[in-house]
Motif scaffolding. Structure first.
Motif, PDB file in Angstrom:
ATOM      1  N   ILE A 544       0.854  -1.179   0.000  1.00  0.00           N
ATOM      2  CA  ILE A 544       0.000   0.000   0.000  1.00  0.00           C
ATOM      3  C   ILE A 544       0.898   1.239   0.000  1.00  0.00           C
ATOM      4  O   ILE A 544       1.757   1.389   0.875  1.00  0.00           O
ATOM      5  CB  ILE A 544      -0.918   0.013   1.231  1.00  0.00           C
ATOM      6  CG1 ILE A 544      -1.729  -1.277   1.318  1.00  0.00           C
ATOM      7  CG2 ILE A 544      -1.839   1.228   1.186  1.00  0.00           C
ATOM      8  CD1 ILE A 544      -2.662  -1.506   0.175  1.00  0.00           C
ATOM      9  N   PRO A 545       0.766   2.141  -0.986  1.00  0.00           N
ATOM     10  CA  PRO A 545       1.622   3.331  -1.015  1.00  0.00           C
ATOM     11  C   PRO A 545       1.336   4.244   0.181  1.00  0.00           C
ATOM     12  O   PRO A 545       0.188   4.443   0.571  1.00  0.00           O
ATOM     13  CB  PRO A 545       1.242   4.010  -2.334  1.00  0.00           C
ATOM     14  CG  PRO A 545      -0.126   3.510  -2.634  1.00  0.00           C
ATOM     15  CD  PRO A 545      -0.194   2.119  -2.107  1.00  0.00           C
ATOM     16  N   ILE A 546       2.390   4.789   0.748  1.00  0.00           N
ATOM     17  CA  ILE A 546       2.224   5.642   1.928  1.00  0.00           C
ATOM     18  C   ILE A 546       2.189   7.127   1.561  1.00  0.00           C
ATOM     19  O   ILE A 546       1.912   7.970   2.416  1.00  0.00           O
ATOM     20  CB  ILE A 546       3.354   5.383   2.940  1.00  0.00           C
ATOM     21  CG1 ILE A 546       4.722   5.667   2.301  1.00  0.00           C
ATOM     22  CG2 ILE A 546       3.286   3.953   3.453  1.00  0.00           C
ATOM     23  CD1 ILE A 546       5.877   5.547   3.295  1.00  0.00           C
ATOM     24  N   ASP A 547       2.472   7.459   0.315  1.00  0.00           N
ATOM     25  CA  ASP A 547       2.400   8.851  -0.140  1.00  0.00           C
ATOM     26  C   ASP A 547       0.952   9.186  -0.498  1.00  0.00           C
ATOM     27  O   ASP A 547       0.352   8.537  -1.371  1.00  0.00           O
ATOM     28  CB  ASP A 547       3.295   9.037  -1.363  1.00  0.00           C
ATOM     29  CG  ASP A 547       3.175  10.439  -1.938  1.00  0.00           C
ATOM     30  OD1 ASP A 547       3.044  11.390  -1.136  1.00  0.00           O
ATOM     31  OD2 ASP A 547       3.172  10.570  -3.177  1.00  0.00           O
ATOM     32  N   PRO A 548       0.332  10.171   0.139  1.00  0.00           N
ATOM     33  CA  PRO A 548      -1.082  10.479  -0.118  1.00  0.00           C
ATOM     34  C   PRO A 548      -1.375  10.809  -1.582  1.00  0.00           C
ATOM     35  O   PRO A 548      -2.430  10.430  -2.098  1.00  0.00           O
ATOM     36  CB  PRO A 548      -1.358  11.678   0.798  1.00  0.00           C
ATOM     37  CG  PRO A 548      -0.351  11.561   1.889  1.00  0.00           C
ATOM     38  CD  PRO A 548       0.870  10.988   1.250  1.00  0.00           C
ATOM     39  N   GLU A 549      -0.460  11.508  -2.250  1.00  0.00           N
ATOM     40  CA  GLU A 549      -0.710  11.865  -3.645  1.00  0.00           C
ATOM     41  C   GLU A 549      -0.708  10.629  -4.537  1.00  0.00           C
ATOM     42  O   GLU A 549      -1.564  10.465  -5.412  1.00  0.00           O
ATOM     43  CB  GLU A 549       0.347  12.877  -4.115  1.00  0.00           C
ATOM     44  CG  GLU A 549       0.332  14.193  -3.351  1.00  0.00           C
ATOM     45  CD  GLU A 549      -0.979  14.937  -3.518  1.00  0.00           C
ATOM     46  OE1 GLU A 549      -1.620  14.763  -4.582  1.00  0.00           O
ATOM     47  OE2 GLU A 549      -1.365  15.675  -2.589  1.00  0.00           O
ATOM     48  N   ASN A 550       0.273   9.775  -4.316  1.00  0.00           N
ATOM     49  CA  ASN A 550       0.338   8.532  -5.087  1.00  0.00           C
ATOM     50  C   ASN A 550      -0.868   7.654  -4.782  1.00  0.00           C
ATOM     51  O   ASN A 550      -1.470   7.029  -5.673  1.00  0.00           O
ATOM     52  CB  ASN A 550       1.636   7.794  -4.766  1.00  0.00           C
ATOM     53  CG  ASN A 550       1.852   6.593  -5.669  1.00  0.00           C
ATOM     54  OD1 ASN A 550       1.310   6.524  -6.774  1.00  0.00           O
ATOM     55  ND2 ASN A 550       2.631   5.636  -5.194  1.00  0.00           N
TER      56      ASN A 550
END
Length: 728
Positions: A544-550
Motif C-alpha cells: 500500500i503506497p504511503i504517499d497520499p498523492e500517489n
C-alpha cells in the motif's frame, strides 16, 4: 350475563348456541349450499388466473443489517442476482476455433437477454476482459481478444495468443476453467427493468432454455447455467412432479377412506370439500395481489391434507351414528354439533401456528404464512359446515348401517390391544422411553445449524441438472460461485487517507486465510497491484503506497473498474470468494469478520456486513434462527390457551401440548401421560410434555453428519407447520 369463569354457565351457553346454529344451518341447507356454490364459482374465476410468482428480493429479510448494506451499495459492488454460463467442450479443450466460436455466439446471446446489464456481461470476448501488462512505461492494458479478431478468422496462432493472454491476465480459474475445457460468461440480472416491470422468473427460465441451452448445446459442447433465475425456474418446473405426488396421495387417501366406510359418496365428499376450500384459497390469493411462490408450492397441499383429515373425522362420526340406527340427516346433525367446537379449536390452533410465521421478516415466508392461514380459515366452513350439511342429502339402507356396525366392532378388537398402553404400569414404561428420546435429541442437537449443508440448490435433487452444473462449475473455477462482500465506510473525499488502505489490507490478510475462502479481491489488493505495476513490476513495491498523492492517483485508476469503490472513496469493498454456500462456511467467515471488527477499530471507518449472495443467505439463516423459538412459544401458548378455554383442565392442556411433539412416540406418550396422572400428582405429569416440547426443536441433524443434511431455513418453517398439522 354470561360468566366465563363458571364452567356450567359456559357449557349451557355453548349448548344453546350450537343448537341454534345447527337448526338454522340444516333448516336452510339448500339456500346455504347454493350460496356456497355461487361463491365457489366466483372464487374459481380468480383462482384459474393465479400464476407462479418468484422474486429474488422476496427472499431478503427486511430491516436486517446485511440486507440494508446490500440495498445501499447494490449499484457499486458485484450484484448478488447473477447468472453464470459455462461453455464446456465434451472432447478436448476450449482452445479450438469451434470452441471460441461457440463461446462468442453464447456471449452475444447472453448480452441480449432481457433484464441483463449489458455492460456487466464478461467473457473472453467482452472488452472489459483485458490484460494488464507491466512495461518500462508502466501499465499497458489490452483486451484478451483484440477488437480486430473475429470468430471467422481464428487461426492457430491467434488462438495460441488468446490462450497466452488468458494465462498472463490471471483469468485461468475465473473466465476459463483450470482444466481448460470450458469458458465462463457472467451476467448481472436486474429484477425490475427500466419500465418498472418485474421479471417473471418462471418464464425467464424458459427463455434461458430456448435461447441459450437448446440453441447452443449439441454433441460437441455442453452449456451449463446456474444462478437464482435458473434455480427458481427449475424448482417451478419441478412443481409438476409435486402435483403428481399429490395426485398419488389423493388416490391413496380416497382408497383408505373407502376401505373405512365402503361408500363412494362418503369417499368423494371430504375430498370435494377440501378441493372447494383450495379453490377459495387460490382465488383469495389472486384478489389480494399475491402469486404462488415456487418454493411454497407444497403449502396449499399441506392445508388440503388438513382438510381431508378433518373430513374423515366427520365421515367417521356420521358412519358411527348410522350404525346406531339414526337417519342420514340425524347423523349429519350429530356430526355437525359434535365436531364443530373441537374442529374449530383444531383449525384455530393451526391458523395461529401459520400466522406466527409473519414474525419472520422475509416477504416470501410472510406470503406463505398468508397462503396457509387463508386455507385453514376456509376449512372451518368447508369441512365443519359444508360437509355434514351436504352429507344430510345422502340416503343409506338399513343393510349399510348394519355392515357399518359390524366393521366398527371388528376394528375395536385390535384397538383394545393398543389401549393397554394407557394402563399405569405400561404408561410408566412409555414415559421412560420418552425421556430417553428427549435425552438423545438434546445430545444430537449439538452443532445444529440453520442453512443448507450441501452445494447447489437444496430444493432440487442432487442429480438435477442445476445441481450437476453447479458442482461442475464449482470444481473447475477458483473464484467459486458464492461470494461475500464486506463494505468499508469512510467519510467522503477519503482518497488520500492512506490509513484506510492499510487498515483494509490488514483485514484482508486476516480473513482470507479462513477455511472455506478460495480467494479475496479488494480495493487494497488493487492498490498493491497498481503500485507494483507503476514501479516496473518490482515485487518490493507490491504494498500500500504511503504517499497520499500517489495513493489518490492509484485510487482514481481503481475507480474506473466496477465493484471496488465509490469515486470519493467513501465506500471501498472486499470480496471473499467462497468454496460453497454451506451454512457452516458462511458462518465461519462472518464470525471471523465480526471478530476483526470488534478487535480492530479505526476512527470514522465502519466495517459493514454484507453483500453478495452469501450475505443474503446469511441474513435469511440469521432471521429464521432468531424467529424459530419465539414462533414455537407462541404456538404452544396458543394451544394451552385454547385447550384451557374449552376443557378447563390442566391435564387436558398437558396432554394437548405433549400430543404436538412430532415424534413417533407422541401419541403413545400422550396416552401414557394421562394414564399416569391417575397415581401421580399434576406437577410430575407436567414434566413429560415439557420434556417433549424442549426435545422437539433440538431434534435435528448434527453438523458434519454422514448424511450431510441440515436445517434448511424453509425446512425449519415447514417443521413448525407440520407440528400445527399434528396438533390439528
Amino acid at each position: 350475563m354470561l360468566n366465563i369463569f363458571k364452567s356450567g354457565a359456559v357449557d349451557r351457553h355453548l349448548k344453546r348456541l350450537l343448537s341454534s346454529l345447527e337448526e338454522n344451518c340444516f333448516r336452510y341447507r339448500t339456500p346455504f349450499l347454493l350460496w356456497l356454490a355461487a361463491f365457489t364459482l366466483f372464487m374459481g374465476y380468480f383462482a384459474v388466473q393465479l400464476r407462479m410468482d418468484a422474486g429474488f428480493e422476496k427472499q431478503m429479510p427486511t430491516g436486517h443489517e446485511y440486507v440494508d448494506t446490500f440495498q445501499k451499495y447494490r449499484n457499486d459492488v458485484l450484484g448478488a442476482n447473477r447468472l453464470n454460463f459455462a461453455v464446456r467442450a465434451r472432447k478436448g479443450t476450449i482452445w479450438t476455433q469451434a470452441g471460441l466460436r461457440r463461446l462468442y455466439d453464447v456471449t452475444q446471446a447472453v448480452i441480449f437477454l432481457p433484464g441483463v446489464d449489458r455492460l456487466g456481461v464478461q467473457s473472453l470476448w467482452t472488452p472489459n476482459s483485458y490484460v494488464n501488462e507491466i512495461t518500462e512505461d508502466g501499465f499497458r492494458a489490452e483486451p484478451i481478444i483484440p477488437g480486430t479478431v473475429t470468430p471467422d478468422h481464428l487461426s492457430p496462432d491467434i488462438i495460441t495468443g488468446i490462450q497466452r493472454s488468458t494465462g498472463q491476465g490471471g483469468f485461468v480459474g475465473t473466465l476459463v476453467s483450470r482444466d481448460q475445457t470450458s469458458a465462463m460468461i457472467t451476467a448481472e440480472l436486474a429484477e425490475i427493468d427500466k419500465d418498472g416491470n418485474r421479471i417473471d422468473y418462471v418464464a425467464y427460465n424458459r427463455i434461458l432454455e430456448q435461447q441459450i441451452r437448446q440453441k447452443f448445446e449439441d454433441a460437441d459442447f455442453e452449456i451449463e447455467i446456474i444462478g437464482f433465475a435458473k434455480q427458481i425456474g427449475d424448482i417451478a418446473d419441478g412443481a409438476s412432479s409435486v402435483l403428481e405426488f399429490c395426485l398419488v396421495a389423493l388416490v391413496l387417501t380416497a382408497l383408505a377412506v373407502y376401505w373405512y366406510c365402503h361408500s363412494v359418496r362418503f369417499t368423494l365428499l371430504p375430498i370435494a370439500c377440501s378441493l372447494t376450500s383450495l379453490v377459495w384459497q387460490f382465488g383469495a390469493l389472486k384478489l389480494l395481489g399475491f402469486g404462488l411462490d415456487p418454493l411454497g408450492v407444497l403449502v396449499p397441499f399441506l392445508v388440503f391434507a388438513i382438510g381431508v383429515s378433518h373430513g374423515i373425522q366427520q365421515i367417521n362420526f356420521i358412519v358411527r351414528e348410522l350404525s346406531n340406527g339414526k337417519t342420514t340427516e340425524q347423523a349429519a346433525r350429530a356430526s355437525f354439533s359434535g365436531l364443530l367446537i373441537p374442529g374449530v379449536l383444531a383449525l384455530v390452533t393451526a391458523f395461529v401456528s401459520f400466522i406466527t410465521l409473519i414474525l419472520i421478516p422475509i416477504p416470501m415466508v410472510r406470503e406463505l404464512a398468508i397462503t396457509a392461514s387463508l386455507g385453514v380459515f376456509f376449512k372451518i366452513t368447508t369441512n365443519l359446515a359444508l360437509l355434514p350439511i351436504a352429507a344430510s342429502y345422502f340416503h343409506f339402507t338399513k343393510e349399510y348401517a348394519d355392515k357399518a356396525m359390524l366393521k366398527r366392532v371388528s376394528r375395536a378388537r385390535w384397538l383394545r390391544i393398543l389401549a393397554r398402553v394407557a394402563e399405569p404400569r405400561n404408561a410408566l414404561i412409555v414415559i421412560i422411553i420418552t425421556f430417553a428420546v428427549f435425552g438423545v435429541s438434546v445430545w444430537q442437537s449439538n452443532g445444529r445449524v440453520i442453512g443448507t449443508l450441501q452445494p447447489g440448490a437444496p430444493e432440487l435433487r442432487p442429480e438435477a441438472r442445476f445441481n450437476r452444473d453447479a458442482v461442475s462449475i464449482a470444481g473447475g473455477y477458483d473464484t467459486g460461485l458464492d461470494w461475500l462482500t464486506v463494505i468499508f465506510e469512510a467519510p467522503p473525499e477519503s482518497c488520500q487517507n492512506v490509513a484506510l488502505g492499510v487498515y483494509q489490507d490488514q483485514f484482508v490478510w486476516d480473513v482470507q486465510n479462513t477455511e472455506g475462502v478460495l480467494s479475496a479481491d479488494a480495493y487494497s489488493v488493487q492498490l498493491r497491484n497498481y503500485n507494483r505495476g507503476y514501479n516496473e513490476g518490482n515485487p518490493k513495491m507490491g504494498v500500500i503506497p504511503i504517499d497520499p498523492e500517489n495513493y489518490a492517483a492509484l485510487s482514481m485508476e481503481i475507480g474506473r473498474m466496477r465493484g471496488y469503490m465509490r469515486k470519493d472513496c467513501s465506500m471501498t469493498a472486499v470480496h471473499f470468494f467462497l468454496k460453497d454456500h454451506k451454512a457452516v462456511t458462511i458462518n465461519r467467515v462472518i464470525a471471523k469478520v465480526k471478530a476483526f471488527r470488534s478487535s480492530h477499530t479505526m476512527k470514522d471507518v465502519t466495517i459493514r456486513l454484507a453483500s453478495g449472495n452469501a450475505g443474503v443467505l446469511a441474513a435469511v439463516n440469521d432471521e429464521v434462527e432468531r424467529s424459530e423459538v419465539p414462533m414455537m412459544l407462541y404456538v404452544y401458548a396458543a394451544i394451552i390457551v385454547l385447550v384451557a378455554l374449552v376443557y378447563r383442565d390442566f391435564r387436558a392442556e398437558s396432554g394437548a401440548v405433549q400430543h404436538c411433539w412430532p415424534l413417533k412416540t407422541h401419541r403413545r406418550a400422550n396416552v401414557a401421560g394421562m394414564a399416569c396422572s391417575r397415581r401421580w400428582d399434576r406437577r410430575s405429569v407436567s414434566c413429560v410434555p415439557m420434556a417433549c416440547f424442549l426435545g422437539w426443536p433440538c431434534c435435528s441433524v448434527k453438523r458434519n453428519s454422514k448424511a450431510g443434511a441440515g436445517a434448511y431455513p424453509l425446512c425449519a418453517v415447514l417443521r413448525l407447520w407440520l407440528s400445527a398439522c399434528m396438533c390439528a
